[in-house]
Design an enzyme around this catalytic site. Structure first.
Site, PDB file in Angstrom:
ATOM      1  N   TRP A   5      29.574  45.544  37.726  1.00  0.00           N
ATOM      2  CA  TRP A   5      31.033  45.794  37.807  1.00  0.00           C
ATOM      3  C   TRP A   5      31.659  44.773  38.730  1.00  0.00           C
ATOM      4  CZ3 TRP A   5      35.891  46.934  38.751  1.00  0.00           C
ATOM      5  CH2 TRP A   5      36.308  47.080  40.073  1.00  0.00           C
ATOM      6  N   ARG A  55      35.541  31.527  46.907  1.00  0.00           N
ATOM      7  CA  ARG A  55      36.562  32.572  47.065  1.00  0.00           C
ATOM      8  C   ARG A  55      36.357  33.497  48.253  1.00  0.00           C
ATOM      9  NH1 ARG A  55      40.020  34.354  44.075  1.00  0.00           N
ATOM     10  NH2 ARG A  55      39.351  36.503  43.708  1.00  0.00           N
ATOM     11  N   ASN A  75      36.781  47.663  50.611  1.00  0.00           N
ATOM     12  CA  ASN A  75      37.284  48.641  49.632  1.00  0.00           C
ATOM     13  C   ASN A  75      36.194  49.612  49.173  1.00  0.00           C
ATOM     14  OD1 ASN A  75      39.126  49.810  47.907  1.00  0.00           O
ATOM     15  ND2 ASN A  75      39.012  48.198  46.347  1.00  0.00           N
ATOM     16  N   HIS A  82      48.797  38.195  39.250  1.00  0.00           N
ATOM     17  CA  HIS A  82      48.039  38.950  38.240  1.00  0.00           C
ATOM     18  C   HIS A  82      48.953  39.321  37.074  1.00  0.00           C
ATOM     19  CE1 HIS A  82      44.356  40.508  40.553  1.00  0.00           C
ATOM     20  NE2 HIS A  82      44.807  39.424  41.153  1.00  0.00           N
ATOM     21  N   ARG A 127      46.819  34.673  36.674  1.00  0.00           N
ATOM     22  CA  ARG A 127      45.536  35.186  36.185  1.00  0.00           C
ATOM     23  C   ARG A 127      45.835  36.132  35.041  1.00  0.00           C
ATOM     24  NH1 ARG A 127      41.181  39.267  39.061  1.00  0.00           N
ATOM     25  NH2 ARG A 127      42.212  40.867  37.847  1.00  0.00           N
ATOM     26  N   ASP A 180      39.301  36.292  35.259  1.00  0.00           N
ATOM     27  CA  ASP A 180      38.227  36.903  36.057  1.00  0.00           C
ATOM     28  C   ASP A 180      37.300  37.684  35.133  1.00  0.00           C
ATOM     29  OD1 ASP A 180      36.668  38.132  37.944  1.00  0.00           O
ATOM     30  OD2 ASP A 180      38.319  39.016  39.076  1.00  0.00           O
ATOM     31  N   ASP A 224      43.554  45.166  48.272  1.00  0.00           N
ATOM     32  CA  ASP A 224      42.621  45.880  49.149  1.00  0.00           C
ATOM     33  C   ASP A 224      42.215  45.060  50.375  1.00  0.00           C
ATOM     34  OD1 ASP A 224      40.949  45.404  46.289  1.00  0.00           O
ATOM     35  OD2 ASP A 224      39.933  44.592  48.044  1.00  0.00           O
ATOM     36  N   GLU A 284      36.444  32.942  36.705  1.00  0.00           N
ATOM     37  CA  GLU A 284      35.973  33.531  37.977  1.00  0.00           C
ATOM     38  C   GLU A 284      34.819  34.505  37.757  1.00  0.00           C
ATOM     39  OE1 GLU A 284      39.224  35.403  40.012  1.00  0.00           O
ATOM     40  OE2 GLU A 284      37.876  36.804  41.015  1.00  0.00           O
ATOM     41  N   GLU A 326      33.948  36.158  45.857  1.00  0.00           N
ATOM     42  CA  GLU A 326      34.718  37.192  46.544  1.00  0.00           C
ATOM     43  C   GLU A 326      33.820  38.266  47.149  1.00  0.00           C
ATOM     44  OE1 GLU A 326      37.189  38.504  43.156  1.00  0.00           O
ATOM     45  OE2 GLU A 326      36.245  40.470  43.362  1.00  0.00           O
ATOM     46  N   TYR A 385      38.159  46.352  33.262  1.00  0.00           N
ATOM     47  CA  TYR A 385      38.417  45.779  34.573  1.00  0.00           C
ATOM     48  C   TYR A 385      39.626  44.829  34.532  1.00  0.00           C
ATOM     49  CZ  TYR A 385      38.684  42.544  38.165  1.00  0.00           C
ATOM     50  OH  TYR A 385      39.226  41.787  39.151  1.00  0.00           O
ATOM     51  N   GLU A 427      44.974  33.667  45.982  1.00  0.00           N
ATOM     52  CA  GLU A 427      45.310  34.829  45.148  1.00  0.00           C
ATOM     53  C   GLU A 427      46.426  35.638  45.815  1.00  0.00           C
ATOM     54  OE1 GLU A 427      41.986  37.413  44.389  1.00  0.00           O
ATOM     55  OE2 GLU A 427      43.144  38.717  43.063  1.00  0.00           O
ATOM     56  N   HIS A 473      40.032  35.071  47.772  1.00  0.00           N
ATOM     57  CA  HIS A 473      40.289  36.414  47.261  1.00  0.00           C
ATOM     58  C   HIS A 473      41.503  36.994  48.001  1.00  0.00           C
ATOM     59  CE1 HIS A 473      38.266  40.631  46.625  1.00  0.00           C
ATOM     60  NE2 HIS A 473      38.953  40.270  45.558  1.00  0.00           N
ATOM     61  N   HIS A 496      34.557  39.197  36.290  1.00  0.00           N
ATOM     62  CA  HIS A 496      34.035  40.272  37.135  1.00  0.00           C
ATOM     63  C   HIS A 496      32.540  40.502  36.943  1.00  0.00           C
ATOM     64  CE1 HIS A 496      35.151  43.532  39.961  1.00  0.00           C
ATOM     65  NE2 HIS A 496      35.988  42.577  40.268  1.00  0.00           N
TER      66      HIS A 496
HETATM   67  O1  LIG Z   1      41.126  40.137  42.941  1.00  0.00           O
HETATM   68  C1  LIG Z   1      40.094  39.972  42.301  1.00  0.00           C
HETATM   69  O2  LIG Z   1      39.750  38.911  41.806  1.00  0.00           O
HETATM   70  C2  LIG Z   1      39.187  41.104  42.161  1.00  0.00           C
HETATM   71  O3  LIG Z   1      38.186  40.951  41.474  1.00  0.00           O
HETATM   72  C3  LIG Z   1      39.549  42.348  42.870  1.00  0.00           C
HETATM   73  C4  LIG Z   1      38.382  43.279  43.105  1.00  0.00           C
HETATM   74  O4  LIG Z   1      38.167  44.031  41.962  1.00  0.00           O
HETATM   75  C5  LIG Z   1      38.657  44.204  44.238  1.00  0.00           C
HETATM   76  O5  LIG Z   1      38.934  43.460  45.379  1.00  0.00           O
HETATM   77  C6  LIG Z   1      37.490  45.129  44.492  1.00  0.00           C
HETATM   78  O6  LIG Z   1      37.668  45.746  45.714  1.00  0.00           O
HETATM   79 MG   LIG Z   2      37.792  38.783  41.208  1.00  0.00          MG
END
Ligand SMILES: O=C(O)C(=O)C[C@H](O)[C@H](O)CO
Ligand SMILES: [Mg+2]
Length: 403
Positions: free
Chosen positions: A403, A284, A37, A122, A147, A211, A317, A237, A263, A159, A340, A313, A213
């Site tokens: 991020w 993941r 992605n 999600h 999630r 998550d 994407d 996560e 991931e 996010y 997921e 994951h 992130h």
């Molecule tokens: O699905 C998740 O847990 C993510 O964190 C998704 C990511 O932000 C995404 O795949 C970034 O490309």
């Molecule tokens: Mg994630």
């Protein structure tokens, strides 16, 4: 069974996907997902310049040797671009092997370990109340695991939360990265309230995931893990960025909240220490970024020695090719945890016909030979590539953050 053609197909049916198609002299073809992605064209160049020329004339049945050739042989090992390219080749070769043997992929791996594969959905909302509505909607759809990500008062865009109510969450948008502002203090104060509300409304049977992130330091992650312990999360996560695997030790020593990570990892070396020290519970790394079935199987087997389970994951994407192969892998792998699931939109599904099915919060594997996903090249050609970037994240004082 010689490979006579190798094509890299880039398409954007709503979002960008990179697919490798390998064709053999017997007419059997296989496909693999190479989508990274926001960096799609880097993998396209790697495949076209350095991989495709080496594949023509190779024996498609030699999956392991081809993997070693592309990994060891390259001298420059690992990294997301290289490993996504290797993953696509590997996935396509397993697809071909399944078709040649007239067997679905899960049979080649060792057969079914389970009848169906639990997935998590999600659920996002700007406010806790709208988040609860999303959880209720997904419970109604049959999900056993969700999630949950909510907006945080005082943070504008966060996010994991859809920008507008009713839309799905999609981080990549503008050609150049958008800039978001982050406050750890506001976030840490808010998350326990979210999970208290979810448990109060839905009881303790529903599996809850969250998550982070990569946005916390280890001691902040430890604080969050402790704060949500009463709500019994299935997992927390990516609570820290994990270039330093040792940082998971500190978190583990402070909390019993299960930890999931990986991931953005690409190889067994990215997670070896955290697995063998039992600092995590779920790994993941998806098939598309972790070197395909051949290498992720190695990670999963290693993880099984340490009670670490898989939790791949699976955002939109990653293409349906990755998801299809993952459903086979999940159906086989003994130490499966969860998968997921962010549903692809119907346009994407029309470009990638597949035979996996979603039923009552689970995936059910198909019986077609190989991984059961194909690409409609004419449909793909109608949706040309559109550049899109993931955002960057800054603290309130302007410092560039994770991020
Ligand atoms: O699905 C998740 O847990 C993510 O964190 C998704 C990511 O932000 C995404 O795949 C970034 O490309
Ligand atoms: Mg994630």
């Amino acid at each position: 069974m010689k490979i006579i053609d190798a094509r890299v197909i880039v398409t954007c049916p709503g979002r960008n996907f990179v697919t490798l198609k390998l064709v053999t002299e017997s007419g059997i073809h296989g496909i693999g997902d190479a989508t990274l992605n926001g960096r799609e064209m880097a993998v396209v160049a790697y495949l076209q310049e350095h991989v495709v020329p080496a594949l023509i004339g190779r024996d498609a049945s030699r999956i392991e040797d081809t993997w070693q050739y592309l990994y060891r042989g390259a001298y420059w090992r690992r990294g997301p671009v290289t490993m996504s390219a290797i993953s696509a080749v590997d996935m396509a070769l397993w697809d071909i092997k399944g078709k040649a043997a007239n067997l679905p992929l899960y049979q080649l791996l060792g057969g079914k370990s389970r009848e169906r594969v639990m997935t998590y959905a999600h659920c996002t909302g700007k406010e806790i109340d709208s988040c609860l509505e999303e959880v209720a909607r997904h419970v109604e759809l049959g999900y056993k695991a969700v999630r949950v990500q909510a907006g945080v008062p005082g943070i504008d865009t966060i996010y994991g939360v859809a920008k507008r109510e009713g839309e799905r969450y999609e981080p990549a948008d503008a050609e150049l990265p958008a800039e978001h502002v982050w406050s750890t203090e506001k976030y840490l104060n808010h998350v326990p309230k979210l999970f208290a509300a979810v448990r109060e409304h839905f009881g303790h049977e529903l599996h809850l995931l969250h998550d982070v992130h990569h946005r916390l330091t280890p001691i902040e992650a430890a604080r969050l893990g402790k704060a949500v312990e009463p709500y019994h999360l299935f997992w927390l996560e990516d609570c820290v960025p994990a270039e330093n695997q040792e940082s998971l030790r500190l978190i583990r020593e402070h909390t019993t909240t299960p930890l999931a990570i990986g991931e953005v990892f690409n190889s067994i070396h990215d997670c070896r220490e955290m697995i063998q020290n039992q600092w995590i519970d779920y790994i993941r790394t998806p098939l598309t970024h972790g070197g395909g079935i051949t290498h992720v199987r190695r990670i999963a087997d290693f993880a099984s020695l340490y009670h670490v389970r898989t939790g791949f994951h699976g955002p939109t994407d990653l293409s349906p090719v990755c998801l299809g192969a993952a459903v086979h892998f999940d159906t086989w792998v003994p130490n499966f945890g969860i998968q997921e699931h962010m549903p692809h939109d119907p346009l994407t599904d029309s470009v990638f016909p597949h035979d996996y099915r979603f039923e009552a919060g689970h995936f059910v594997v198909g019986e077609a030979p190989g991984h059961g996903v194909d690409i409609d090249e004419d449909a793909a050609a109608r949706h040309p590539y559109k550049p899109a970037s993931l955002p960057v994240n800054r603290l309130e004082d302007g410092t560039l953050w994770h991020w």
